[in-house]
Design an enzyme around this catalytic site. Structure first.
Site, PDB file in Angstrom:
ATOM      1  N   GLY A  24      -5.867   7.841   5.530  1.00  0.00           N
ATOM      2  CA  GLY A  24      -4.994   8.904   6.024  1.00  0.00           C
ATOM      3  C   GLY A  24      -3.846   9.230   5.087  1.00  0.00           C
ATOM      4  O   GLY A  24      -3.497  10.399   4.890  1.00  0.00           O
ATOM      5  N   SER A  65       4.658  12.704  11.797  1.00  0.00           N
ATOM      6  CA  SER A  65       4.303  11.700  10.797  1.00  0.00           C
ATOM      7  C   SER A  65       5.207  11.850   9.582  1.00  0.00           C
ATOM      8  O   SER A  65       5.312  12.944   9.014  1.00  0.00           O
ATOM      9  CB  SER A  65       2.842  11.850  10.367  1.00  0.00           C
ATOM     10  OG  SER A  65       2.573  10.993   9.272  1.00  0.00           O
ATOM     11  N   SER A  66       5.824  10.752   9.166  1.00  0.00           N
ATOM     12  CA  SER A  66       6.675  10.799   7.975  1.00  0.00           C
ATOM     13  C   SER A  66       5.854  11.041   6.718  1.00  0.00           C
ATOM     14  O   SER A  66       6.396  11.425   5.682  1.00  0.00           O
ATOM     15  CB  SER A  66       7.458   9.491   7.833  1.00  0.00           C
ATOM     16  OG  SER A  66       6.569   8.404   7.593  1.00  0.00           O
ATOM     17  N   GLN A  67       4.526  10.806   6.792  1.00  0.00           N
ATOM     18  CA  GLN A  67       3.695  11.037   5.607  1.00  0.00           C
ATOM     19  C   GLN A  67       3.632  12.505   5.230  1.00  0.00           C
ATOM     20  O   GLN A  67       3.473  12.837   4.050  1.00  0.00           O
ATOM     21  CB  GLN A  67       2.288  10.476   5.837  1.00  0.00           C
ATOM     22  CG  GLN A  67       2.261   8.961   5.876  1.00  0.00           C
ATOM     23  CD  GLN A  67       0.885   8.409   6.154  1.00  0.00           C
ATOM     24  OE1 GLN A  67      -0.098   9.143   6.241  1.00  0.00           O
ATOM     25  NE2 GLN A  67       0.787   7.101   6.304  1.00  0.00           N
ATOM     26  N   SER A 126      10.037   7.318  11.487  1.00  0.00           N
ATOM     27  CA  SER A 126       9.761   6.435  10.343  1.00  0.00           C
ATOM     28  C   SER A 126      10.671   6.717   9.153  1.00  0.00           C
ATOM     29  O   SER A 126      10.220   6.858   8.008  1.00  0.00           O
ATOM     30  CB  SER A 126       8.285   6.544   9.924  1.00  0.00           C
ATOM     31  OG  SER A 126       7.433   6.229  10.994  1.00  0.00           O
ATOM     32  N   ASP A 152       3.839   0.519  12.203  1.00  0.00           N
ATOM     33  CA  ASP A 152       2.636  -0.186  11.753  1.00  0.00           C
ATOM     34  C   ASP A 152       2.604  -1.649  12.165  1.00  0.00           C
ATOM     35  O   ASP A 152       1.556  -2.298  12.053  1.00  0.00           O
ATOM     36  CB  ASP A 152       2.487  -0.083  10.227  1.00  0.00           C
ATOM     37  CG  ASP A 152       1.867   1.236   9.802  1.00  0.00           C
ATOM     38  OD1 ASP A 152       1.330   1.943  10.666  1.00  0.00           O
ATOM     39  OD2 ASP A 152       1.924   1.552   8.599  1.00  0.00           O
ATOM     40  N   LYS A 154       0.842  -1.205   0.000  1.00  0.00           N
ATOM     41  CA  LYS A 154       0.000   0.000   0.000  1.00  0.00           C
ATOM     42  C   LYS A 154       0.871   1.248   0.000  1.00  0.00           C
ATOM     43  O   LYS A 154       0.580   2.229  -0.694  1.00  0.00           O
ATOM     44  CB  LYS A 154      -0.924  -0.043   1.221  1.00  0.00           C
ATOM     45  CG  LYS A 154      -1.888   1.111   1.349  1.00  0.00           C
ATOM     46  CD  LYS A 154      -2.993   0.789   2.342  1.00  0.00           C
ATOM     47  CE  LYS A 154      -2.503   0.684   3.756  1.00  0.00           C
ATOM     48  NZ  LYS A 154      -2.318   1.994   4.434  1.00  0.00           N
ATOM     49  N   ARG A 197      -4.217   3.715  18.618  1.00  0.00           N
ATOM     50  CA  ARG A 197      -3.887   2.286  18.640  1.00  0.00           C
ATOM     51  C   ARG A 197      -3.325   1.823  19.983  1.00  0.00           C
ATOM     52  O   ARG A 197      -3.465   0.646  20.331  1.00  0.00           O
ATOM     53  CB  ARG A 197      -2.911   1.964  17.503  1.00  0.00           C
ATOM     54  CG  ARG A 197      -3.581   1.985  16.147  1.00  0.00           C
ATOM     55  CD  ARG A 197      -2.635   1.696  15.006  1.00  0.00           C
ATOM     56  NE  ARG A 197      -3.388   1.542  13.753  1.00  0.00           N
ATOM     57  CZ  ARG A 197      -2.840   1.519  12.550  1.00  0.00           C
ATOM     58  NH1 ARG A 197      -1.529   1.631  12.413  1.00  0.00           N
ATOM     59  NH2 ARG A 197      -3.598   1.366  11.474  1.00  0.00           N
ATOM     60  N   LYS A 235      -3.516   7.486  14.325  1.00  0.00           N
ATOM     61  CA  LYS A 235      -3.868   6.575  13.233  1.00  0.00           C
ATOM     62  C   LYS A 235      -5.395   6.456  13.140  1.00  0.00           C
ATOM     63  O   LYS A 235      -6.130   7.304  13.634  1.00  0.00           O
ATOM     64  CB  LYS A 235      -3.215   5.210  13.474  1.00  0.00           C
ATOM     65  CG  LYS A 235      -1.689   5.243  13.462  1.00  0.00           C
ATOM     66  CD  LYS A 235      -1.137   5.459  12.071  1.00  0.00           C
ATOM     67  CE  LYS A 235       0.375   5.330  12.038  1.00  0.00           C
ATOM     68  NZ  LYS A 235       0.920   5.445  10.675  1.00  0.00           N
TER      69      LYS A 235
END
Length: 407
Positions: free
Chosen positions: A69, A144-146, A172, A291, A22, A322, A318
């Protein structure tokens, strides 16, 4: 839909073909939208990647990415550079609670036109695409690395490229390196030295090529867990995987050796074999692979060993919190868990309660991480089809290797 996983045994030898990563798929889908000359193979069949594909091809002025996300972050950057296009980017109720401000402010610093539609700092957001000429920005790197990858993915389309300075501890890192490696693969020059990442503008003559997505290591994690909880000698073969993977979750190979699982690479597949190694208490920093935290925590609980997991600060933003979800569900099964904002501490468990209903909190990883418990005792998984977010055929694949599932 609720399902019951009866206490099961898996086949001594089994093989599973897992869909494309993904993480890689969503990055390459965005790059293909920017550079249509590329062809993609083995794209993930997950909900997230399907939503990403649909959003990138949509001509609507409202794009709804539901629970995805990654898509929210990547598309915020993508639509910011679509000159003349105006889009409102929205999502589920939970998505409207997930922060986007750090990324939005970085894009605004580069000249983007983005405004909040409801609550400041959160989706939905209205984006008016324009040409971005500024090329230097700083970004908080420990959230967040995103956010970082979102900027890097559009950087080669900026007139002057991008110089990104990262502030604080970088989280990350493998996911950032994955993005940069994919940019290198398509022919975009970049560098990552210290806390500075530089991406050059794309050459005008980028060569057309076919890019093959590696299968998803996060999805593989559930089979590592199954192997760890199985009898000595069990073998599970998974494809398609590379020994020099770009995915941070490939750390599973090292991690699960601790639980008696040996991994052998053969061409494009891996074979997991359960050995008779003694399993000891486990401590690990998952900063670079958050993750797989749920999978590891459940594995340790089912093995009856103490574990201490750190580097989990991103888990609170997330699909659900979590850390709280893990604590709640493991304690239903009879475990003892303590959590902080960035860590989880599991006490040694003596037994596991049977026929407990596990809540999944709209979180695909909660459903899949708890499934291996069925090798020890029967368990109920609520809202089981939430797995479609990343792995739609998960329950069918488990049945194919010996799981007894009642729907």
């Amino acid at each position: 839909m609720q399902i019951t996983l009866q206490k099961s045994e898996i086949a001594k030898q089994s093989s599973i073909q897992i869909t494309g990563s993904k993480s890689e798929s969503n990055r390459l889908l965005l790059l293909k939208a920017l550079y249509p000359q590329f062809n993609l193979e083995n794209i993930s069949n997950s909900d997230d990647s399907n939503l990403m594909t649909k959003a990138l091809s949509s001509s609507s002025d409202v794009v709804d990415i539901h629970h995805a996300g990654t898509a929210m972050r990547f598309l915020t950057a993508f639509f910011a550079v679509q000159e003349g296009r105006e889009v409102t980017l929205t999502g589920s109720k939970r998505m409207k609670e997930r922060p986007i401000q750090i990324l939005v402010e970085a894009l605004q610093e580069l000249g983007a036109d983005i405004e909040y539609v409801e609550n400041s700092g959160y989706p939905p957001i209205k984006i008016k695409g324009k040409k971005l000429t500024k090329n230097k920005v700083s970004l908080q790197a420990n959230v967040s690395s995103q956010y970082i990858s979102a900027l890097l993915l559009i950087a080669s389309r900026l007139e002057n490229g991008l110089e990104l300075t990262l502030e604080g501890k970088i989280t990350s890192v493998p996911y950032i390196n994955m993005t940069l490696s994919l940019l290198t693969e398509i022919g975009v020059e970049n560098s990552f030295e210290g806390n500075t990442i530089v991406v050059k503008p794309a050459p005008k003559d980028l060569e057309a090529k076919t890019l093959v997505v590696e299968s998803d290591w996060s999805s593989a994690s559930y089979y590592f867990s199954l192997a760890a909880l199985s009898a000595v000698g069990i073998e599970i073969t998974l494809s398609s995987y590379k020994e020099n993977s770009l995915q941070g979750d490939s750390a599973l190979v090292e991690i699960y050796r601790h639980f008696g699982v040996e991994t052998a690479f053969n061409n494009n597949s891996v074979t997991l074999t359960k050995t008779d190694k003694d399993v000891l208490p486990f401590t690990y920093d998952l900063t670079n692979a958050p993750d797989i935290a749920q999978t590891i925590a459940v594995t340790c609980f089912a093995l009856g060993i103490k574990c201490d997991l750190t580097g989990l600060h991103t888990l609170k933003i997330k699909e659900t919190d979590r850390l709280v979800a893990l604590k709640t569900e493991i304690e239903k099964l009879g475990g003892q868990v303590e959590i902080t904002d960035a860590s989880l501490h599991l006490a040694e468990a003596k037994s596991i309660k049977s026929d407990v209903a596990i809540a999944t909190y709209h979180d695909h990883r909660m459903a899949m991480a708890f499934a291996p418990i069925a090798l020890k005792t029967s368990v109920i998984i609520e809202d089981a089809m939430v797995v479609s977010k990343s792995y739609p055929t998960f329950w069918d694949d488990l049945e194919s290797i010996g799981f007894k599932i009642t729907k």
